[in-house]
Design a protein around this motif. Sequence first.
Motif, PDB file in Angstrom:
ATOM      1  N   ASN A  30      13.005 -11.967 -57.221  1.00 37.16           N
ATOM      2  CA  ASN A  30      11.940 -10.969 -57.292  1.00 37.16           C
ATOM      3  C   ASN A  30      11.519 -10.529 -55.889  1.00 37.16           C
ATOM      4  N   GLY A  31      11.456  -9.207 -55.686  1.00 28.30           N
ATOM      5  CA  GLY A  31      11.045  -8.661 -54.397  1.00 28.30           C
ATOM      6  C   GLY A  31      12.157  -8.492 -53.391  1.00 28.30           C
ATOM      7  N   ALA A  32      13.370  -8.850 -53.748  1.00 30.08           N
ATOM      8  CA  ALA A  32      14.497  -8.758 -52.810  1.00 30.08           C
ATOM      9  C   ALA A  32      14.807  -7.306 -52.467  1.00 30.08           C
ATOM     10  N   ALA A  33      15.423  -7.129 -51.312  1.00 26.03           N
ATOM     11  CA  ALA A  33      15.906  -5.818 -50.890  1.00 26.03           C
ATOM     12  C   ALA A  33      17.416  -5.755 -51.097  1.00 26.03           C
ATOM     13  N   VAL A  34      17.891  -4.644 -51.637  1.00 23.93           N
ATOM     14  CA  VAL A  34      19.327  -4.442 -51.819  1.00 23.93           C
ATOM     15  C   VAL A  34      19.726  -3.154 -51.110  1.00 23.93           C
ATOM     16  N   THR A  35      20.972  -3.099 -50.706  1.00 24.93           N
ATOM     17  CA  THR A  35      21.497  -1.929 -50.005  1.00 24.93           C
ATOM     18  C   THR A  35      22.253  -1.047 -50.990  1.00 24.93           C
ATOM     19  N   VAL A  39       8.501   1.230 -66.193  1.00 24.97           N
ATOM     20  CA  VAL A  39       9.203   1.171 -64.916  1.00 24.97           C
ATOM     21  C   VAL A  39       8.629   2.247 -64.006  1.00 24.97           C
ATOM     22  N   SER A  40       8.343   1.855 -62.760  1.00 27.88           N
ATOM     23  CA  SER A  40       7.847   2.813 -61.766  1.00 27.88           C
ATOM     24  C   SER A  40       8.761   2.789 -60.551  1.00 27.88           C
ATOM     25  N   ARG A  94      18.966   7.302 -52.325  1.00 21.81           N
ATOM     26  CA  ARG A  94      18.817   6.502 -51.109  1.00 21.81           C
ATOM     27  C   ARG A  94      17.496   6.771 -50.402  1.00 21.81           C
ATOM     28  N   SER A  95      16.791   7.834 -50.793  1.00 23.13           N
ATOM     29  CA  SER A  95      15.489   8.111 -50.188  1.00 23.13           C
ATOM     30  C   SER A  95      14.373   7.276 -50.810  1.00 23.13           C
ATOM     31  N   MET A  96      14.639   6.642 -51.940  1.00 18.41           N
ATOM     32  CA  MET A  96      13.620   5.860 -52.630  1.00 18.41           C
ATOM     33  C   MET A  96      13.562   4.456 -52.047  1.00 18.41           C
ATOM     34  N   ARG A  97      12.385   3.819 -52.179  1.00 19.97           N
ATOM     35  CA  ARG A  97      12.163   2.567 -51.471  1.00 19.97           C
ATOM     36  C   ARG A  97      11.889   1.359 -52.357  1.00 19.97           C
ATOM     37  N   VAL A  98      11.282   1.550 -53.539  1.00 23.29           N
ATOM     38  CA  VAL A  98      10.926   0.380 -54.343  1.00 23.29           C
ATOM     39  C   VAL A  98      10.833   0.763 -55.819  1.00 23.29           C
ATOM     40  N   ALA A  99      11.278  -0.140 -56.678  1.00 23.72           N
ATOM     41  CA  ALA A  99      11.130   0.029 -58.131  1.00 23.72           C
ATOM     42  C   ALA A  99      10.508  -1.237 -58.697  1.00 23.72           C
ATOM     43  N   GLY A 122       5.200 -10.243 -67.206  1.00 19.97           N
ATOM     44  CA  GLY A 122       4.856 -10.048 -65.792  1.00 19.97           C
ATOM     45  C   GLY A 122       5.676  -8.925 -65.173  1.00 19.97           C
ATOM     46  N   THR A 123       5.818  -8.956 -63.856  1.00 14.23           N
ATOM     47  CA  THR A 123       6.476  -7.879 -63.140  1.00 14.23           C
ATOM     48  C   THR A 123       7.679  -8.399 -62.361  1.00 14.23           C
ATOM     49  N   VAL A 124       8.571  -7.467 -62.075  1.00 13.57           N
ATOM     50  CA  VAL A 124       9.700  -7.748 -61.196  1.00 13.57           C
ATOM     51  C   VAL A 124       9.930  -6.512 -60.349  1.00 13.57           C
ATOM     52  N   THR A 125      10.198  -6.741 -59.068  1.00 10.91           N
ATOM     53  CA  THR A 125      10.302  -5.649 -58.101  1.00 10.91           C
ATOM     54  C   THR A 125      11.592  -5.764 -57.308  1.00 10.91           C
ATOM     55  N   VAL A 126      12.198  -4.618 -57.019  1.00  7.74           N
ATOM     56  CA  VAL A 126      13.346  -4.562 -56.116  1.00  7.74           C
ATOM     57  C   VAL A 126      13.089  -3.488 -55.078  1.00  7.74           C
ATOM     58  N   ARG A 127      13.499  -3.766 -53.852  1.00  8.28           N
ATOM     59  CA  ARG A 127      13.354  -2.824 -52.734  1.00  8.28           C
ATOM     60  C   ARG A 127      14.735  -2.335 -52.323  1.00  8.28           C
ATOM     61  N   PHE A 128      14.766  -1.138 -51.732  1.00  7.32           N
ATOM     62  CA  PHE A 128      16.036  -0.526 -51.372  1.00  7.32           C
ATOM     63  C   PHE A 128      16.117  -0.306 -49.866  1.00  7.32           C
ATOM     64  N   ASN A 129      17.271  -0.654 -49.324  1.00  4.47           N
ATOM     65  CA  ASN A 129      17.550  -0.371 -47.919  1.00  4.47           C
ATOM     66  C   ASN A 129      18.291   0.952 -47.792  1.00  4.47           C
TER      67      ASN A 129
END
Length: 261
Positions: free
Chosen positions: A88-93, A185-186, A241-246, A254-261
């Motif tokens: 949860n919260g990890a960043a992926v490329t 989902v946001s 690729r312009s988006m940063r987080v979902a 509960g919630t789960v989040t992923v970030r984008f590089n």
Amino acid sequence: MTFDDLIAHLDQPGIDSDPARDIIHCKPDLSLDEALALQLAVKRRRVAAGDRIVGHQASFTSKGAQALFPSAPVPMVGTLLASLIRDNGAAVTLGSDEYFIETEIAVLLNRDLEGPDLSQAEVLAGVGGFLPAIEVAPLRSGVREGRYSWPHMVAVQKAEGGYVVLGSRLTSPHTLDISLEGCQVSIDGETRAGATGFEALGNPLAVVAGVARRLHAIGEKLHAGQIIITGSLPPPQVITRSMRVATAHFATLGTVTVRFN
């Protein structure tokens, strides 16, 4: 070609993104069951090289996903390796492909499940808990246009490039009706879509039974400790690729989040 030759053909970089290397060019009569057996054999080859099988992922379990690919096998099963899982919260490329965000319910098993006709009650008895999940799934060029056969799509499921992000809180299976669990989902703070567990073949437990059925057909089963990802509930959301987080927000899980590089 022998079975080992087909495994070697599939265990190549970029095999899921080149229609010219579709597996049916090697074996035109390849069945979906044979394709799944090949997929699992490729993953076991990667396990021998140091990876680990942690579970399975089901695709095309919701009407929204089926609408995108109406001829897809339901459910289509992928084998998950530890190298594809993120916390949860990890960043992926993100690569150059188009990507989807899929908001899903993950099922953690606490006992083996096997057979072609498991009831939802039998599945529930084998569930240790539920987790919120997001799948970051690449859409390879040519997939939407139907340039790959379905045996090839099955054989290369979860080959490379996509990730599954799991929430950090496990919810008991006895505290809720998972078919009624709601989610939204946001992306970058904007709510995009919502759904309930019903969207996954009427109940995520039915998805687990469907995965067990597919595996039973090739002499395999689900194992205690494995995680089953049961398919996108809201329609898959395109990201760039312009988006940063979902973030996927579930009513109980509960919630789960992923970030984008």
